[in-house]
Enzyme design. Structure first.
Site, PDB file in Angstrom:
ATOM      1  N   ARG A 351       0.814  -1.216   0.000  1.00 45.51           N
ATOM      2  CA  ARG A 351       0.000   0.000   0.000  1.00 45.51           C
ATOM      3  C   ARG A 351       0.847   1.266   0.000  1.00 45.51           C
ATOM      4  O   ARG A 351       0.330   2.354  -0.246  1.00 45.51           O
ATOM      5  CB  ARG A 351      -0.936   0.015   1.211  1.00 45.51           C
ATOM      6  N   PHE A 372       0.231   6.003  11.555  1.00 45.85           N
ATOM      7  CA  PHE A 372      -0.586   4.925  10.999  1.00 45.85           C
ATOM      8  C   PHE A 372      -0.055   4.437   9.651  1.00 45.85           C
ATOM      9  O   PHE A 372       0.501   3.357   9.562  1.00 45.85           O
ATOM     10  CB  PHE A 372      -2.049   5.368  10.903  1.00 45.85           C
ATOM     11  N   GLU A 373      -0.203   5.224   8.614  1.00 46.69           N
ATOM     12  CA  GLU A 373       0.214   4.748   7.297  1.00 46.69           C
ATOM     13  C   GLU A 373       0.871   5.889   6.532  1.00 46.69           C
ATOM     14  O   GLU A 373       0.200   6.797   6.043  1.00 46.69           O
ATOM     15  CB  GLU A 373      -0.987   4.208   6.521  1.00 46.69           C
ATOM     16  N   GLN A 374       2.169   5.834   6.462  1.00 46.57           N
ATOM     17  CA  GLN A 374       2.901   6.824   5.692  1.00 46.57           C
ATOM     18  C   GLN A 374       3.865   6.108   4.760  1.00 46.57           C
ATOM     19  O   GLN A 374       4.406   5.052   5.098  1.00 46.57           O
ATOM     20  CB  GLN A 374       3.662   7.790   6.601  1.00 46.57           C
TER      21      GLN A 374
END
Length: 543
Positions: A351, A372-374
């Site tokens: 992702r 979280f999501e980087q």
């Protein structure tokens, strides 16, 4: 025997746990929020170490999305028994306040390369767990106990409980076997069994105390019974720099012991090498080694005669530093991410990046400060001075899309040369900076904006010379030129990580990142990344 200069694992490699299997040595170190989890290095001679695996590489074993900075994987313990490797680790979900929410797990593997099992949940009563395999076949789980009621200190002591591998759970009573010394903050336990001079076995307990800063130390104790009571070593602390502020190896503590096939003894321990007048450890917490000896009093002592860690140590092998000082050019053409790289928190790397068509393509996600999501892929800074360079192809449409080159420690602590766009859609270069000293973790913008053409690749570079960082850029077919002022590179360090020396645990990285706060997952393509070590006057303790 040959003499080497510490550390043996330079850069961010803290909390070493060492294990020997035949002629092979393995060291497991903490990785905190960096994925995959746990670094395991291998050596045949205690001098030359190669990263062989990061075993926690899938969501069933580790998912750190939401883990704060310097949480995640703490203090793994690697052992070998019953023809397999055993790896104990903690995933810390909270660090500040009265609760830690530290979940402890066990994975096993028939070989160091795996396959590593799905985890067995152990408990959440504390952190820094280890597993001791006694000669009678019983297995014992030890970890520091956390007491959320205590004031001001929450470190309650070292807990011992039996582990039943058939039932795959902890069984029997929990006993507090050691509460530490007046240095306090007892953690990082390892148990050993060894016969004394009279043939009667001793149980030895090695712990860490004094926090992770400049009061850090290794405490040693022993007992005739595994559950105590434990008596302290005559020196109390068998490795520490706390009373020698000019020693080049500082913050020495959290260690483990190993015996060589020919009967020599070594302690591996974490350390930090401060630079500048502010004593900042820009390379984070590293792994060093000390030769030790068992004396007639049945105690382990450092062989050189004091408990102060030595910069130079004799080991069985002679170190080859050729690769350490060589330029590394990562061209992303193999289809696999080079082992030097990690990313943050997520077990779903597809992702955030891919390596299609001979480049590293980052998929813009959350901000560089996200827990979280980087999309951030980076390698450790392992030298006090180095150059880094990349080429980026990126077409942002506004200021909420940005990608580029970063010197990174944590969400509150980084320098970032970004290719972005103004609100009118025209591309520009902008330096973002987040420093502990800046209020509330808000960004500063020390360089730019510099307008650039809306088409074409851009070369981005940085140089670090000890405490000085300078960014550069170049358009296609042009020479690099500086952008922004000289920045304080020492800020990217434990001491400026948002919690000072006792709460920031990782180290400096250099890498590439991409964000798309519009939520359209715009991609940034990087042709290569180079990392070029540089000998510099600041390298007085360089390996």
């Amino acid at each position: 025997m040959a003499r080497l200069t510490n550390p043996i694992l330079p850069g961010f490699n803290p909390d070493p746990s060492i294990c020997r299997v035949g002629d092979d040595y393995y060291i497991a170190t903490s990785t905190f929020e960096w994925f995959p989890g746990v670094q395991i290095h291998h050596s045949k001679d205690l001098a030359n170490w190669d990263l062989v695996c990061r075993p926690l590489d899938r969501a069933s074993q580790l998912d750190m999305r939401g883990d704060p900075d310097s949480c995640g994987v703490w203090a793994p313990c690697l052992t070998y028994a019953d023809n397999q490797f055993w790896l104990i680790y903690t995933d810390v979900k909270r660090k500040d306040g009265s609760f830690k929410d530290a979940h402890n797990y066990l994975v096993t593997a028939p070989s160091i390369d795996g396959p590593w099992s799905d985890p067995i949940y152990m408990n959440s009563s504390g952190f820094d767990p280890s597993l001791f395999h006694d000669e009678d076949g019983r297995k014992w789980f030890v970890n520091m106990m956390w007491d959320h009621r205590a004031r001001p200190l929450l470190f309650a002591g070292i807990a011992l409980q039996e582990y039943d591998h058939e039932q795959k759970k902890l069984v029997g009573p929990i006993k507090n076997i050691f509460t530490g010394t007046d240095l306090k903050l007892v953690e990082g336990p390892h148990l050993y069994r060894r016969n004394g001079k009279d043939g009667t076995p001793w149980y030895y307990l090695m712990t860490a105390e004094g926090g992770t800063g400049y009061e850090h130390a290794i405490t040693f104790a022993r007992s005739r019974s595994i559950d105590g009571p434990y008596e302290l070593h005559p020196e109390k602390y068998i490795v520490t720099s706390k009373d020698t502020p000019l020693n080049p190896l500082q913050r020495a503590g959290h260690g483990d012991w190993v015996e060589t096939p020919d009967g020599r003894h070594y302690i591996v321990h974490l350390t930090g090498r401060p630079t500048t007048q502010k004593r900042r450890c820009v390379l984070g917490r590293e792994t060093a080694i000390q030769e030790a000896e068992w004396r007639d009093d049945d105690w382990l002592w450092l062989k050189h005669g004091t408990n102060v860690p030595a910069l130079h140590v004799d080991v069985p092998g002679e170190r080859d530093d050729t690769d350490y000082w060589s330029e590394q050019r990562y061209d992303f053409t193999t289809g696999d991410l080079h082992k030097d790289f990690q990313w943050l928190r997520t077990p779903e790397p597809e992702r955030i990046f891919n390596l299609d068509n001979g480049a590293l393509t980052l998929i813009g996600r959350e901000s560089i400060g996200s827990w979280f999501e980087q999309a951030l892929v980076a390698r450790r800074q392992t030298h006090f001075s180095y150059d880094a360079e990349t080429v980026i192809d990126f077409q942002p449409v506004d200021e909420r899309q940005f990608a580029g080159l970063t010197a990174y420690y944590s969400r509150y602590n980084f320098f970032y040369l970004t290719l972005t766009a103004h609100s009118d859609g025209n591309r520009e270069l902008l330096i973002m900076s987040s420093e502990k000293s800046f209020p509330d973790g808000k960004l500063d913008y020390p360089g730019g904006p510099v307008s650039i053409p809306n088409q074409g690749k851009v070369r981005l570079a940085l140089t670090i010379r000890g405490p000085e960082l300078q960014f550069y850029f170049a358009l296609e077919n042009e020479q690099l030129q500086p952008i922004g002022p000289v920045l304080d590179a020492s800020i990217v360090s434990d001491e400026c990580g948002g919690h000072a020396e006792h709460g920031s645990f990782t180290g400096a990285f250099v890498g590439v990142a991409a964000s798309d706060l519009n939520g359209t997952a715009r991609q940034a393509r990087f042709d290569y990344l180079t990392y070029r070590p540089v000998h510099d006057k600041t390298d007085r303790y360089e390996v």
